[in-house]
Write a protein that holds these residues in place. Structure first.
Motif, PDB file in Angstrom:
ATOM      1  N   PRO A   1       0.791  -1.179   0.001  1.00  0.00           N
ATOM      2  CA  PRO A   1       0.038   0.077  -0.079  1.00  0.00           C
ATOM      3  C   PRO A   1       0.912   1.262   0.081  1.00  0.00           C
ATOM      4  O   PRO A   1       2.014   1.250   0.580  1.00  0.00           O
ATOM      5  N   GLU A   2       0.415   2.221  -0.492  1.00  0.00           N
ATOM      6  CA  GLU A   2       0.935   3.664  -0.687  1.00  0.00           C
ATOM      7  C   GLU A   2       0.959   4.358   0.772  1.00  0.00           C
ATOM      8  O   GLU A   2       1.645   4.881   1.214  1.00  0.00           O
ATOM      9  N   VAL A   3      -0.426   4.154   1.147  1.00  0.00           N
ATOM     10  CA  VAL A   3      -0.522   4.641   2.481  1.00  0.00           C
ATOM     11  C   VAL A   3      -0.324   3.410   3.410  1.00  0.00           C
ATOM     12  O   VAL A   3      -0.659   2.437   3.293  1.00  0.00           O
ATOM     13  N   GLU A   4       0.675   3.861   4.186  1.00  0.00           N
ATOM     14  CA  GLU A   4       1.369   2.652   5.202  1.00  0.00           C
ATOM     15  C   GLU A   4       1.208   3.036   6.518  1.00  0.00           C
ATOM     16  O   GLU A   4       0.851   4.144   6.763  1.00  0.00           O
ATOM     17  N   THR A   5       1.230   1.969   7.262  1.00  0.00           N
ATOM     18  CA  THR A   5       1.574   2.229   8.686  1.00  0.00           C
ATOM     19  C   THR A   5       2.854   2.670   8.918  1.00  0.00           C
ATOM     20  O   THR A   5       3.669   2.557   8.404  1.00  0.00           O
TER      21      THR A   5
ATOM     22  N   ASN B   1      -0.710   7.160  10.415  1.00  0.00           N
ATOM     23  CA  ASN B   1      -0.555   6.660   9.117  1.00  0.00           C
ATOM     24  C   ASN B   1       0.367   7.739   8.192  1.00  0.00           C
ATOM     25  O   ASN B   1       0.366   8.816   8.635  1.00  0.00           O
TER      26      ASN B   1
ATOM     27  N   LEU C   1       2.517   8.353   4.139  1.00  0.00           N
ATOM     28  CA  LEU C   1       2.647   7.744   2.825  1.00  0.00           C
ATOM     29  C   LEU C   1       4.259   7.327   2.612  1.00  0.00           C
ATOM     30  O   LEU C   1       5.125   7.832   3.172  1.00  0.00           O
TER      31      LEU C   1
END
Lengths: 342, 796
Positions: free
Chosen positions: A134-138, A167, A169
């Motif tokens: 995912p581009e939006v990451e934890t 979160n 990017l």
């Protein structure tokens, strides 16, 4: 008048008309009138009954000869007319193919897509799985799992775009190392190309949105010597020529030891020039042996398994391959630029 | 970080490596050298001279000076400096020298007099930044080179490559590396000092986590003045600004030992106690850079009875700083927690030479060493200075040096070649690791304190030490033994790539757009701000939201390209980001490639494609996109959307339905959104397309009996949709109907103005026989009846 004379006259008259005919239709009329079922020749045939018995055979032959002659003449003329008509049609069908073909020309894939695909094929052929993340990451996947604790100055090195709920990017494709280890387990070979983000001002050589390709191999025995071999093989495939590489120390928290891999400058062959800042070497990619903490984060026991990892700058490779001198063009959506890559 | 090659050579006596080569060695074995540059090479042509005579020049502020250059003879120079006077020792630049910036010095006529070279000011020969007068020396012999001011090389090391090495922020640390690389001995510049006497200052540390150690000395009889020129020159060469003797020594020692120190004017400190504590909320410090900083309770300060006087580890305060009249000095040499300094420094947006070093986790054992070195140099730069009392040293218990068990066989397998035991021991000892034998093939390695703060803690760290010192180029590449198995498949990725190829083949060019959107633009498209994931620290305000749709950027692409082109097609495949993430199936999961839901926003890949044309009524573009939808989703159907969004043409907006699911939307842009022409947009959910894509086809036996066809033409109102009429006919068909194909529609004479004729070709047949005429007629009659029942007429 004897039948013989009549037949002879019929023949001559028909042949004369055939010779003078100017169209296929006219020929057809002649055919019907001369040799048709109710034509003059057929009528003449009826006269055969009146012919003396001993002459009948000869007369029959004559009748057939006349018919054959007329038919042959008809056929010849018909053939000539057909050929002429065809020739005329073909001539009339002259065309100009320099006029553009109708319909839409194919579009182009983005240069980064093309370079990425090429690399994916190279890696797949070497037994690497291609993974996404995912581009939006934890925060955990982007930093903690990669041995970058909250107080680590490496978090300064990467200017992060922070989102709500902690979160972010992803600042690199490295978090896919951890996701990949969890998904595939050991041993594994994987790459993860994708979009990454850094909070940076945009200028001709800096972008806040760009593309990387992460690579990782985990197995029982993985050494620096193995990594060197693999990198040489890979780079030969990428650049389609033999490349000389060198490793030097580089600091990345998720590898230990960590390296910068340089390739010998192709412009000066290592002698030193403006492109390589007189060093003879061009910095290409960071790599290293996977830090045991990262293996642990991926659920792999570092006592049993080793690995190497590397990161390729896809954007940079695309710019090198196509000679693009302004990074901003890649995200510009400008078709004058993008259509060059058809 | 800039290093002086001369300085390193002083610490590695006898070092005879060309500076450029030294840079390369450091790059390949320690840290990245960004370049090596000669510093003040022209000093070869600079000599100490005595000014013996000065004559005024009429009509000029310049003077004509005669100088004694010792064995080089007497020379004459024209000089404009106000301090040029007989008797002083000065620096003479000989004719032929080329100064920095390419300034050539020769014999020249100045103010009507021949000048052989020139007398130099500090900034002209790289000694300091002074230009008000020529340099004056206190001692030396005319004709000789300037003592301690000789050509140098500056080796610039990339700071990022020093992130993990607190010790390399000083010349001594780098010299240790150079000694290890070259096999030479390292000289320790720190003198042995015996600290007698009771401390005259108390130190109270509120939290020893934040300040593990605070050491200090107090001095009296201090004379403030300029530093010796060799010291100024050394600082100037590595980019530090010479200020005054005491301050210059603190900077010199920081550049040498990596330990920052700070000098207070002892008479300006209030009380007899130094407090190391968190700042009080709103507490302010006017710093040495003359900025005033408001602090919060997370910042650490050095305070006296009157309040905060310095921001710990970052910058000192102006009110208690060294000034011309300072007589007594408190010299602080402390150790601070790296994370705390990093936080304060980034919150204040103030990075100093001190904070950069402290945030790398400095060695607490280094504080007293720095004091010893400062004390030695103070006596040089401020003759008569006296130490008052003894060492003040408030220190939390220090951690034991880490001990690492190193198995040589394991080491060799990590490196990929055998490194002899003796070589391993030699390398580690040259870097001052303690090495003990611990049985066959095992070493016990003790980490030196300056590497133990965060850098070296596990055996893998030692692999790096050995590897870099043997040289990575000495490791022969070796093919790895790996399982001969095909890689795990990535069907979603392959699907997406195939999609890209298909769309490009249909004439569309791929664009990459940013994932960000401005609030203004989101509002223009009617996407509520609240439904977006927000970027908390956007670069610019137009990048504050994560896109919930690809459309706004696609419309931007249309606007931009319409300026150059009359007609074009483009597409993007990218992620939408939706807030409703936690626990939601689909997006994040499929995209993340693992099964875990991390509470991430949903990230759904979408295909957005657009056709723009300056000319025409827009229908062609919509049909092109319909065709594209049919290519990527064979059999997809359009159905008129009940409601148009603000940016959609109210009469030209459809949903796309595939296998019963809505998979996208197709519309023309509202004229208000696309003033340059007609823009048609297709938006499809790629995740849904992947999920719904049919499994591979199966072969069906070819039909054995011939089929028949007949045409039907239906008269309908003008706005009746062909699809509606067709489905009416299809529904009526039965199993013998093999196809109902639209042929054409017609308006005009002889039809009425408000009607049109729609023609279909119906194909009928059966699997087991050729249909008889009566059977065909029955199908046809049934269809005609259904058409009439729906209120349409048949056109005969």
């Amino acid at each position: 008048m004897s039948l013989a004379v009549t037949l002879q006259e019929l023949k001559e008259s028909a042949l004369a008309r055939i010779a003078l005919a100017t169209s296929l239709d006219e020929l057809e009329t002649i055919r019907v009138e001369a040799v048709g079922r109710k034509g003059v020749l057929a009528n003449a045939g009826k006269e055969m009954a009146k012919v003396a018995k001993e002459e009948r055979a000869a007369m029959g032959q004559l009748l057939n000869a006349v018919k054959t002659a007329i038919e042959a003449a008809l056929e010849e003329r018909t053939g000539a007319f057909t050929a002429a008509a065809l020739e005329q049609r073909l001539d009339a069908e002259w065309m100009d193919l320099t006029v553009p073909a109708p319909g839409v020309k194919p579009g182009a894939l983005h240069p980064v897509t093309q370079v990425q695909r090429y690399l994916e094929e190279v890696f797949t052929s070497m037994g690497f799985a291609v993974l996404s993340g995912p581009e939006v990451e934890t925060e955990w996947h982007n930093f903690d799992a990669l041995n970058i604790p909250p107080t680590h100055p490496a978090r300064d090195m990467q200017d992060t775009f922070w989102l709500e709920q902690g979160n972010l990017l992803r600042t690199h494709t490295s978090p896919v190392q951890v996701r990949g280890m969890k998904r595939l387990g050991a041993p594994l070979r994987m790459i993860a190309p994708g979009r990454v983000f850094r909070n940076e001002e945009v200028d001709p050589s800096h972008e806040h949105t760009f593309y990387q390709l992460e690579g990782m191999m985990v197995d029982r025995e993985v050494s620096i010597a193995h990594m060197l071999y693999f990198m040489q093989t890979l780079l030969r495939e990428i650049f389609q020529r033999e490349v000389t590489v060198r490793l030097r120390p580089g600091y990345f928290p998720f590898v230990e030891p960590g390296f910068e891999l340089d390739i010998q400058c192709s412009l000066c062959g290592g002698a030193g020039c403006a492109v390589c800042k007189q060093t003879g070497w061009v910095e290409l990619l960071p790599c290293g042996l996977v830090h045991p903490n990262v293996l642990r984060a991926g659920g792999i026991d570092p006592a049993e398994w080793n690995g190497f990892a590397f990161g390729l700058g896809l954007t940079r490779l695309a710019m090198m391959r196509y000679g693009i001198d302004d990074i901003r063009l890649l995200q510009s959506g400008d078709l004058r630029f993008l259509n060059q890559f058809r | 970080m800039k290093f002086s090659a001369n300085w390193i050579t002083e610490l590695v006596p006898g070092l005879a490596v060309e500076p450029r080569e030294l840079g390369t060695l450091i790059t390949t074995k320690t840290a990245e050298c960004e370049g090596t540059e000669a510093y003040a090479p022209f000093l070869e042509q600079v000599r100490l001279v005595r000014v013996v005579d000065v004559k005024a020049i009429e009509g000029s502020k310049n003077v004509y000076a005669t100088i004694d250059a010792g064995p080089l003879g007497m020379k004459n120079v024209v000089c404009g400096a106000p301090n040029c006077r007989a008797g002083i020792l000065a620096a003479w630049v000989m004719p032929g020298a080329e100064l920095s910036g390419g300034k050539k010095i020769g014999k020249a006529k100045v103010s009507g007099h021949e000048s052989e070279g020139m007398l130099a000011a500090g900034d002209e020969i790289g000694v300091n930044r002074e230009h008000d007068g020529i340099l004056e020396f206190s001692e030396g012999t005319p004709g000789e080179r300037l003592a301690g001011i000789v050509p140098d090389h500056v080796i610039e090391i990339d700071n990022k490559s020093l992130t993990h090495r607190p010790d390399l922020w000083g010349h001594h640390g780098m010299a240790r590396e150079v000694a290890a690389i070259t096999g030479m001995a390292l000289r320790d510049p720190v003198p042995q000092v015996s600290w007698d006497g009771a401390p005259v200052l108390k130190v109270e540390i509120e939290d020893t986590e934040l300040c593990p150690r605070y050491s200090a000395l107090v001095f009296e009889n201090v004379t403030i003045g300029p530093s010796p020129l060799w010291l100024q020159y050394r600082l100037e060469a590595i980019g530090l600004n010479p200020i005054s003797n005491i301050v210059d020594v603190t900077n010199f020692v920081m550049a040498e030992l990596a330990q920052p120190t700070h000098a207070f004017d002892a008479d300006l400190l209030k009380g007899e106690t130094i407090y190391v504590r968190r700042a009080r909320a709103g507490e302010r410090v006017r710093a040495l850079n003359d900025e005033e900083y408001a602090l919060d309770e997370q910042a650490l300060v050095i305070a006296d009875a009157g309040g905060a006087e310095a921001i710990a580890g970052v910058i000192g305060g102006r009110p208690t700083g060294i000034h011309e009249g300072t007589k007594r000095v408190v010299l602080e040499s402390a150790n601070f927690q790296a994370a705390s300094i990093r936080k304060t420094s980034s919150r204040l947006k103030l990075r100093t030479d001190a904070s950069m070093r402290f945030e790398k986790a400095q060695d607490p054992r280094n504080t007293v060493r720095a004091l010893a070195r400062c004390w030695e140099l103070f006596q040089v730069v401020s003759p008569g200075i006296r130490m008052v009392g003894g060492l003040i040293d408030n220190c939390a218990p220090m951690k034991d040096a880490p001990v690492i068990r190193l198995e040589l066989d394991w080491l060799n397998r990590k490196i990929g070649r055998v490194v002899e035991r003796g070589e391993v021991v030699r390398i580690l000892r040259s870097l001052e690791f303690g090495v003990e034998e611990a049985g066959a093939g095992v070493l016990t390695v003790t980490v030196p304190s300056w590497r133990a703060t965060k850098d070296v803690s596990i055996a893998e760290d030692l692999v790096e030490e050995i590897g870099r010192m043997i040289g990575y180029s000495s490791i022969p590449p070796q093919p790895p033994l790996v399982p001969a198995a095909p890689p795990a498949a990535s069907p979603e990725r392959e699907f997406q790539y195939a999609l890209r190829l298909q769309v490009a083949a249909q004439g569309f060019t791929e664009v990459y757009n940013y994932s960000f959107l401005s609030e203004e633009r989101a509002a223009r498209f009617g996407f509520a701000e609240a439904e977006h994931v927000h970027v908390l620290n956007p670069i610019a305000s137009d990048q504050g939201l994560m896109r919930v749709s690809l459309i706004p950027r696609i419309v931007q692409n249309i606007e931009d390209n319409a300026r150059h082109m009359g007609e074009f097609r483009l597409f993007e495949i990218g992620n939408e980001v939706h807030k409703d993430g936690a626990g939601a199936a689909g997006g994040a999961r499929a995209a993340s490639g693992d099964g875990a839901s991390d509470g991430l926003p949903r990230q759904i890949p979408h295909l957005a494609a657009a056709v723009f044309s300056k000319e025409g009524d827009g229908q062609a573009g919509l049909f092109e996109l319909k065709r594209l939808a049919e290519v990527v989703a064979p059999g997809v159907e359009v159905e008129r959307a009940d409601e148009a969004r603000g940016f959609e043409h109210p009469k030209r907006v459809w949903r796309l339905r595939w296998q019963g699911e809505v998979v996208g939307r197709l519309f023309e842009l509202h004229p208000s959104q696309c003033e340059a022409g007609r823009g048609a947009v297709l938006d499809m959910d790629v995740e849904a397309l992947y999920r719904l894509k049919p499994a591979g086809a199966r072969h069906k036996a070819l039909r054995r009996f011939p089929v028949s066809e007949f045409d039907l033409s239906v008269l309908t109102p003008l706005r009746e949709e062909v699809g509606v009429v067709r489905s009416l006919i299809v529904r009526q068909g039965g199993e013998q109907v093999l196809g109902v194909e639209f042929v054409r529609q017609y308006t005009g004479a002889p039809l009425a103005e408000d009607e049109k004729s729609v023609s279909f070709r119906v194909t009928v047949g059966a699997a087991d026989h050729t249909l008889a005429a009566e059977e065909i007629t029955a199908v046809r009659e049934g269809m005609i009846e259904a058409v009439k029942a729906a209120g349409y007429q048949l056109r005969m």
